[in-house]
Write a protein that holds these residues in place. Structure first.
Motif, PDB file in Angstrom:
ATOM      1  N   GLY A  97       0.675  -1.209   0.094  1.00 42.96           N
ATOM      2  CA  GLY A  97      -0.123   0.030   0.076  1.00 42.96           C
ATOM      3  C   GLY A  97       0.859   1.335  -0.213  1.00 42.96           C
ATOM      4  N   THR A  98       0.384   2.547   0.213  1.00 43.26           N
ATOM      5  CA  THR A  98       0.836   3.658   0.247  1.00 43.26           C
ATOM      6  C   THR A  98       0.566   4.438   1.661  1.00 43.26           C
ATOM      7  N   ARG A  99       1.748   4.984   1.820  1.00 41.24           N
ATOM      8  CA  ARG A  99       1.367   6.041   3.068  1.00 41.24           C
ATOM      9  C   ARG A  99       1.447   7.380   2.269  1.00 41.24           C
ATOM     10  N   PHE A 100       0.002   8.029   2.390  1.00 40.77           N
ATOM     11  CA  PHE A 100      -0.032   9.366   1.851  1.00 40.77           C
ATOM     12  C   PHE A 100       0.177  10.488   2.941  1.00 40.77           C
ATOM     13  N   VAL A 101       1.100  11.413   2.295  1.00 39.20           N
ATOM     14  CA  VAL A 101       1.393  12.544   3.543  1.00 39.20           C
ATOM     15  C   VAL A 101       1.015  13.877   2.721  1.00 39.20           C
ATOM     16  N   TRP A 102       0.027  14.438   3.483  1.00 36.92           N
ATOM     17  CA  TRP A 102      -0.164  15.908   3.285  1.00 36.92           C
ATOM     18  C   TRP A 102       0.467  16.663   4.252  1.00 36.92           C
ATOM     19  N   HIS A 103       1.031  18.021   3.814  1.00 36.73           N
ATOM     20  CA  HIS A 103       1.665  18.755   4.965  1.00 36.73           C
ATOM     21  C   HIS A 103       1.431  20.198   4.141  1.00 36.73           C
ATOM     22  N   THR A 104       0.847  21.196   5.448  1.00 33.96           N
ATOM     23  CA  THR A 104       0.566  22.332   4.796  1.00 33.96           C
ATOM     24  C   THR A 104       0.985  23.541   5.949  1.00 33.96           C
ATOM     25  N   ASP A 105       1.750  24.547   5.394  1.00 36.82           N
ATOM     26  CA  ASP A 105       2.530  25.598   6.153  1.00 36.82           C
ATOM     27  C   ASP A 105       1.452  26.744   6.011  1.00 36.82           C
ATOM     28  N   VAL A 106       1.093  27.516   7.121  1.00 35.55           N
ATOM     29  CA  VAL A 106      -0.020  28.493   6.822  1.00 35.55           C
ATOM     30  C   VAL A 106       0.367  29.764   7.892  1.00 35.55           C
ATOM     31  N   LEU A 107       0.277  30.757   7.230  1.00 35.44           N
ATOM     32  CA  LEU A 107       0.222  32.208   8.192  1.00 35.44           C
ATOM     33  C   LEU A 107      -0.956  33.044   7.858  1.00 35.44           C
ATOM     34  N   PRO A 108      -1.706  33.565   8.524  1.00 33.70           N
ATOM     35  CA  PRO A 108      -1.621  33.719   9.995  1.00 33.70           C
ATOM     36  C   PRO A 108      -1.681  32.400  10.713  1.00 33.70           C
ATOM     37  N   ASP A 109      -1.336  32.119  11.927  1.00 33.70           N
ATOM     38  CA  ASP A 109      -1.691  30.884  12.874  1.00 33.70           C
ATOM     39  C   ASP A 109      -2.994  30.531  12.921  1.00 33.70           C
ATOM     40  N   ALA A 110      -3.782  31.712  12.899  1.00 27.27           N
ATOM     41  CA  ALA A 110      -5.141  31.522  13.373  1.00 27.27           C
ATOM     42  C   ALA A 110      -6.009  30.759  12.391  1.00 27.27           C
ATOM     43  N   LEU A 111      -5.427  30.842  11.041  1.00 28.58           N
ATOM     44  CA  LEU A 111      -6.111  30.032   9.884  1.00 28.58           C
ATOM     45  C   LEU A 111      -5.784  28.414  10.103  1.00 28.58           C
ATOM     46  N   ALA A 112      -4.893  28.062  11.113  1.00 23.22           N
ATOM     47  CA  ALA A 112      -4.499  26.661  11.148  1.00 23.22           C
ATOM     48  C   ALA A 112      -5.627  25.774  11.519  1.00 23.22           C
ATOM     49  N   ALA A 113      -6.756  26.271  12.469  1.00 22.00           N
ATOM     50  CA  ALA A 113      -7.707  25.307  12.712  1.00 22.00           C
ATOM     51  C   ALA A 113      -8.894  25.180  11.548  1.00 22.00           C
ATOM     52  N   SER A 114      -8.878  26.307  10.850  1.00 24.08           N
ATOM     53  CA  SER A 114      -9.960  25.800   9.532  1.00 24.08           C
ATOM     54  C   SER A 114      -9.236  25.068   8.479  1.00 24.08           C
ATOM     55  N   GLU A 120      -8.717  17.361   7.110  1.00 21.83           N
ATOM     56  CA  GLU A 120      -9.175  16.075   7.712  1.00 21.83           C
ATOM     57  C   GLU A 120     -10.327  15.497   6.997  1.00 21.83           C
ATOM     58  N   HIS A 121     -11.307  16.477   6.564  1.00 17.55           N
ATOM     59  CA  HIS A 121     -12.474  16.068   5.711  1.00 17.55           C
ATOM     60  C   HIS A 121     -11.759  15.708   4.143  1.00 17.55           C
ATOM     61  N   GLY A 122     -11.054  16.517   3.950  1.00 17.34           N
ATOM     62  CA  GLY A 122     -10.260  16.010   2.481  1.00 17.34           C
ATOM     63  C   GLY A 122      -9.633  14.841   2.496  1.00 17.34           C
ATOM     64  N   ALA A 123      -8.865  14.434   3.612  1.00  9.26           N
ATOM     65  CA  ALA A 123      -8.192  13.322   3.679  1.00  9.26           C
ATOM     66  C   ALA A 123      -8.957  12.088   3.466  1.00  9.26           C
ATOM     67  N   THR A 124     -10.285  12.154   4.275  1.00 10.26           N
ATOM     68  CA  THR A 124     -11.434  11.057   4.062  1.00 10.26           C
ATOM     69  C   THR A 124     -11.843  10.918   2.796  1.00 10.26           C
ATOM     70  N   VAL A 125     -12.098  11.958   1.963  1.00 14.19           N
ATOM     71  CA  VAL A 125     -12.521  11.737   0.543  1.00 14.19           C
ATOM     72  C   VAL A 125     -11.479  11.427  -0.254  1.00 14.19           C
ATOM     73  N   MET A 126     -10.228  11.597  -0.029  1.00 16.88           N
ATOM     74  CA  MET A 126      -8.957  11.087  -0.876  1.00 16.88           C
ATOM     75  C   MET A 126      -8.927   9.840  -0.748  1.00 16.88           C
ATOM     76  N   ARG A 127      -9.063   9.237   0.407  1.00 12.01           N
ATOM     77  CA  ARG A 127      -8.575   7.651   0.703  1.00 12.01           C
ATOM     78  C   ARG A 127      -9.695   7.051  -0.213  1.00 12.01           C
ATOM     79  N   THR A 128     -10.927   7.423   0.160  1.00 12.16           N
ATOM     80  CA  THR A 128     -11.966   6.481  -0.537  1.00 12.16           C
ATOM     81  C   THR A 128     -11.778   6.678  -2.137  1.00 12.16           C
ATOM     82  N   ALA A 129     -11.413   7.870  -2.724  1.00 13.74           N
ATOM     83  CA  ALA A 129     -11.384   8.033  -4.211  1.00 13.74           C
ATOM     84  C   ALA A 129     -10.059   7.306  -4.567  1.00 13.74           C
ATOM     85  N   LEU A 130      -9.000   7.608  -3.833  1.00  8.47           N
ATOM     86  CA  LEU A 130      -7.755   6.644  -4.265  1.00  8.47           C
ATOM     87  C   LEU A 130      -8.053   5.299  -4.286  1.00  8.47           C
ATOM     88  N   GLU A 131      -8.741   4.686  -3.374  1.00  7.29           N
ATOM     89  CA  GLU A 131      -8.663   3.206  -3.338  1.00  7.29           C
ATOM     90  C   GLU A 131      -9.769   2.640  -4.404  1.00  7.29           C
TER      91      GLU A 131
END
Length: 145
Positions: A97-114, A120-131
């Protein structure tokens, strides 16, 4: 600077995952269908429309077939970071299988939560689509044998 990092297992080969990931202009069809509703590609910049109405212009920074890695940066749209750079990579796992890695750096820090919620949501959709794509690919190979 805030970072959002997500890794998950995909039941597909790294080459199968890369086949989808490298299709920079078709994320709405192949990588995250439904989560992204439209993608328009103009030279090295794609305009991505998310299901919630967010529109983001992302410039391609790197598309590396050897490391199976794509990197991009936000250059416009309705999201207003002062800095947003992300990369995704398909890595082989020892047990298959595959280890999928998604990394994002963002400023301002306040955007990190959104951004983390999007990831998180995109990763769930990605896994389903990729499989699903890998299963379909395996089915095509079985029929042609």
């Amino acid at each position: 600077m805030a970072s959002v990092h997500k890794e998950f297992h995909v039941d597909a080969t790294p080459d199968q995952v890369w086949d989808v990931l490298r299709d920079y202009g078709a994320v709405h069809e192949r990588l995250v269908p439904g989560f992204v509703t439209d993608t328009r590609l103009d030279a090295d910049t794609r305009t991505v429309t998310f299901a919630d109405g967010t529109v983001v212009a992302e410039r391609l920074v790197d598309l590396d077939p050897v490391s199976r890695r794509v990197a991009y940066t936000v250059v416009g749209g309705s999201l207003h970071p002062s800095h947003h750079h992300a990369w995704m990579q398909a890595l082989p796992e020892a047990e298959g299988g595959t280890r999928f890695v998604w990394h994002t750096d963002v400023l301002p820090d306040a955007l990190a939560a959104s951004i983390a919620e999007f990831v998180e949501h995109g990763a769930t959709v990605m896994r389903t689509a990729l499989e699903a794509a890998a299963t379909q690919s395996r089915g095509v190979h079985e029929v042609t044998r």
